[in-house]
Design a protein around this motif. Structure first.
Motif, PDB file in Angstrom:
ATOM      1  N   ASP A  53       0.820  -1.218   0.000  1.00  0.00           N
ATOM      2  CA  ASP A  53       0.000   0.000   0.000  1.00  0.00           C
ATOM      3  C   ASP A  53       0.853   1.267   0.000  1.00  0.00           C
ATOM      4  OD1 ASP A  53      -2.348  -1.480   0.023  1.00  0.00           O
ATOM      5  OD2 ASP A  53      -2.333  -1.644   2.222  1.00  0.00           O
ATOM      6  N   ASN A  54       2.058   1.165  -0.513  1.00  0.00           N
ATOM      7  CA  ASN A  54       2.972   2.301  -0.566  1.00  0.00           C
ATOM      8  C   ASN A  54       2.873   2.956  -1.945  1.00  0.00           C
ATOM      9  OD1 ASN A  54       5.384   3.884  -0.937  1.00  0.00           O
ATOM     10  ND2 ASN A  54       6.252   2.845   0.850  1.00  0.00           N
ATOM     11  N   ALA A  55       2.224   4.120  -2.019  1.00  0.00           N
ATOM     12  CA  ALA A  55       1.999   4.788  -3.306  1.00  0.00           C
ATOM     13  C   ALA A  55       3.314   5.182  -3.974  1.00  0.00           C
ATOM     14  CB  ALA A  55       1.123   6.018  -3.110  1.00  0.00           C
ATOM     15  N   MET A  83      -4.919   5.413  -6.737  1.00  0.00           N
ATOM     16  CA  MET A  83      -6.019   4.877  -5.925  1.00  0.00           C
ATOM     17  C   MET A  83      -5.643   4.863  -4.449  1.00  0.00           C
ATOM     18  SD  MET A  83      -7.822   1.805  -8.116  1.00  0.00           S
ATOM     19  CE  MET A  83      -6.324   0.906  -8.496  1.00  0.00           C
ATOM     20  N   LEU A  84      -4.359   4.613  -4.180  1.00  0.00           N
ATOM     21  CA  LEU A  84      -3.899   4.625  -2.795  1.00  0.00           C
ATOM     22  C   LEU A  84      -3.858   6.040  -2.246  1.00  0.00           C
ATOM     23  CD1 LEU A  84      -1.011   2.018  -3.146  1.00  0.00           C
ATOM     24  CD2 LEU A  84      -3.110   1.711  -1.803  1.00  0.00           C
ATOM     25  N   GLU A  85      -3.457   6.984  -3.084  1.00  0.00           N
ATOM     26  CA  GLU A  85      -3.412   8.409  -2.716  1.00  0.00           C
ATOM     27  C   GLU A  85      -4.016   9.198  -3.865  1.00  0.00           C
ATOM     28  OE1 GLU A  85       0.405   9.902  -1.605  1.00  0.00           O
ATOM     29  OE2 GLU A  85       0.837   8.202  -0.278  1.00  0.00           O
ATOM     30  N   GLU A  86      -5.225   9.680  -3.703  1.00  0.00           N
ATOM     31  CA  GLU A  86      -5.970  10.310  -4.793  1.00  0.00           C
ATOM     32  C   GLU A  86      -5.197  11.445  -5.456  1.00  0.00           C
ATOM     33  OE1 GLU A  86     -10.321  12.425  -5.572  1.00  0.00           O
ATOM     34  OE2 GLU A  86      -9.861  11.503  -3.646  1.00  0.00           O
ATOM     35  N   ASP A  87      -4.528  12.264  -4.666  1.00  0.00           N
ATOM     36  CA  ASP A  87      -3.800  13.408  -5.217  1.00  0.00           C
ATOM     37  C   ASP A  87      -2.295  13.141  -5.288  1.00  0.00           C
ATOM     38  OD1 ASP A  87      -6.114  14.913  -5.552  1.00  0.00           O
ATOM     39  OD2 ASP A  87      -6.056  15.623  -3.477  1.00  0.00           O
TER      40      ASP A  87
END
Length: 543
Positions: A53-55, A83-87
């Motif tokens: 889960d590391n963007a 998806m993990l971090e939207e921005d």
């Protein structure tokens, strides 16, 4: 730059704490800088097993896939990161870079513009936007973003060299030299600055910098890309000194190493595929085709296109015309390719076939033509120039798209620049293009010229008298006479300013570097003769 030591510390950190993601991520980053991309991917994969889960890790993996020429794989990792971090800006920049490589520049800009409005000082965002604008032929916007980065990170040496490259390519030679000197004051061994400076000043490069470049060639830690840049700069230096033998040696090494550097990143060039592409164009754009499409496009007389092989005088011709009070030059724009991609559903232009055009969608043709003209109108408004009657696009590769251009814009004026193919071959062989894949091997280069000659002969046969042909050699020998022909072809009254094209302060994208800001450059005629005995394989097939 002490990458071997950095790797040693990363490996020691992993040994001390095997479950730590950061050390493995850092190890992969080191390997990327060392161009050990397989090792980098292995380090990232080990890290991903520990932290899915590391963007940032997903972006790093995506960047390696992109580096190795696998955009679909890269996109899947960038999408996962977003998806993990939207921005997640690096992820969006990665997706924009994929669109950029696919020549979908409007989509790339549309993706990043909202993020830029939210974070106007994000470094990665600014650098990516600069690259996209430069690819789109917008030198000023590209520079503006780099100037913002410069204010935020004035110690970033490579940035000065990048600004210098754009200024040099856009014709601001004095500004480029100043930036290169600033970079070298900060870091005397900055290879992009050394190479760019040498390419710009040629034989006038001072001996200290020449010695520095020659010394760096023996540095075992330098990778093919850096070595290629050094050889390229030295080729221009020795050419300027008329030491043609040494210049030829450096050209050969520069091209060999450039190809080696790019091959790691998935570069390839298929001559058969390109020849088949030209064959499909010839099969598609027939006299019967032009009868069928008559009346479909927009009848505007504003657009003008200068087409040719690269290094054939398109920049000189555009600069002459752009000095006219009623003419705007817009540099090299990808509008023709982009409109064709939109018509074919974003399929690569090289995959078109006659079947794609059996029944043309008249409404779509009109819409694409109007969109094209709207983009030209916006550029005209932004220029601040009054009473613009003609807008000149000098994208050389449009030579293959003449049929498509005249489908959408049947009243467009097309100027074909012809130059001795041996001089074209030498100039391309000397130039390190950023994206052109056919100029690093003599056989690829010769094949490209021959296919260009083939499609231009086709246009002459199916569109007789439909475009103006200008010989580069005549243009530099009789500038006023040929300039008057050009202006007359555009349907405009003569303007004496066209004779002082080198006084323009416009920024235009070109590989011609110094030639844009000086009177007509006659030394570029028959340059190939100095290398006739040194690179015979480049000239004999074209003689």
């Amino acid at each position: 730059g002490q990458l071997d030591d950095a790797v040693m510390h990363c490996l020691r950190a992993i040994e001390l704490e095997p479950a730590q993601t950061l050390a493995r991520k850092n190890l992969g980053d080191c390997y990327v800088q060392m161009e050990r991309l397989e090792d980098a991917m292995e380090a990232y994969a080990d890290a991903y097993e520990l932290d899915e889960d590391n963007a940032g890790l997903c972006v790093a993996i995506g960047n390696v896939w992109l580096e190795t020429g696998e955009p679909a794989e890269a996109a899947s990792w960038f999408h996962r990161a977003s998806m993990l971090e939207e921005d997640c800006i690096p992820a969006h920049c990665g997706l924009a870079n994929i669109e950029r490589e696919q020549n979908r520049l409007p989509e790339a800009l549309a993706r990043l513009q909202p993020l830029y409005e939210q974070q106007p000082e994000n470094i990665e965002l600014l650098l990516t936007l600069s690259d996209i604008h430069w690819d789109d032929g917008d030198a000023q916007s590209a520079l503006n973003h780099l100037y913002t980065v410069q204010k935020l990170q004035p110690q970033r040496t490579a940035l000065y060299a990048k600004i210098g490259h754009i200024l040099a390519s856009a014709g601001d030679v004095d500004g480029a030299k100043a930036r290169y000197r600033e970079a070298l004051q900060q870091q005397p061994q900055c290879i992009p600055a050394l190479s760019g400076y040498a390419t710009t000043v040629k034989g006038k490069l001072d001996s200290a910098h020449v010695e520095q470049m020659e010394t760096l060639l023996h540095n075992p830690k330098l990778k093919p890309g850096a070595l290629a840049s050094l050889h390229n700069g030295l080729a221009f230096y020795y050419d300027g000194k008329k030491d043609f033998s040494r210049a030829a040696e450096h050209m050969a090494q520069a091209n060999r190493l450039q190809w080696q550097h790019k091959q790691i990143r998935g570069w390839e060039h298929d001559t058969v595929q390109y020849e088949n592409h030209i064959s499909r164009l010839i099969e598609t754009f027939t006299p019967d085709y032009f009868q069928r499409v008559e009346g479909l496009g927009n009848n505007s007389e504003r657009p003008v296109f200068i087409v040719a092989m690269p290094r054939s005088g398109t920049t000189l011709t555009e600069q002459i015309l752009a000095r006219h009070k009623n003419v705007l030059g817009i540099g090299e724009r990808n509008f023709a390719t982009q409109s064709l991609n939109r018509y074919t559903g974003n399929k690569a232009a090289q995959n078109i076939s006659p079947a794609s055009f059996n029944t043309l969608n008249g409404k779509l043709v009109q819409a694409l033509a109007q969109d094209w003209l709207d983009r030209l109108d916006r550029l005209a408004q932004q220029s601040g120039k009054a009473d613009i009657r003609r807008i000149v696009d000098k994208m050389p590769d449009n030579y293959s798209l003449v049929g498509w251009i005249l489908t959408l814009l049947p009243n467009a004026r097309i100027i074909h620049l012809k130059r001795d193919p041996r001089d074209v071959a030498l100039s391309c062989w000397m130039t390190q293009f950023g994206a052109i894949r056919w100029a690093c091997h003599t056989e690829h280069l010769i094949h490209r010229i021959q296919q260009y000659q083939r499609i231009m002969q086709h246009w002459r046969e199916v569109l007789p008298g439909r475009f103006l042909e200008i010989d580069y050699e005549l243009l530099v020998a009789s500038q006023e006479k040929e300039s008057r022909r050009l202006v007359d072809y555009l349907g405009l009254p003569w303007d004496e300013n066209c004779l002082t094209f080198y006084e323009s302060d416009r920024l235009v994208r070109t590989a011609s570097i110094t030639q844009v800001r000086q009177p007509v450059y006659r030394k570029s005629v028959a340059r190939w003769k100095a290398y006739r005995e040194l690179i015979p394989a480049l000239f004999e097939p074209l003689s």
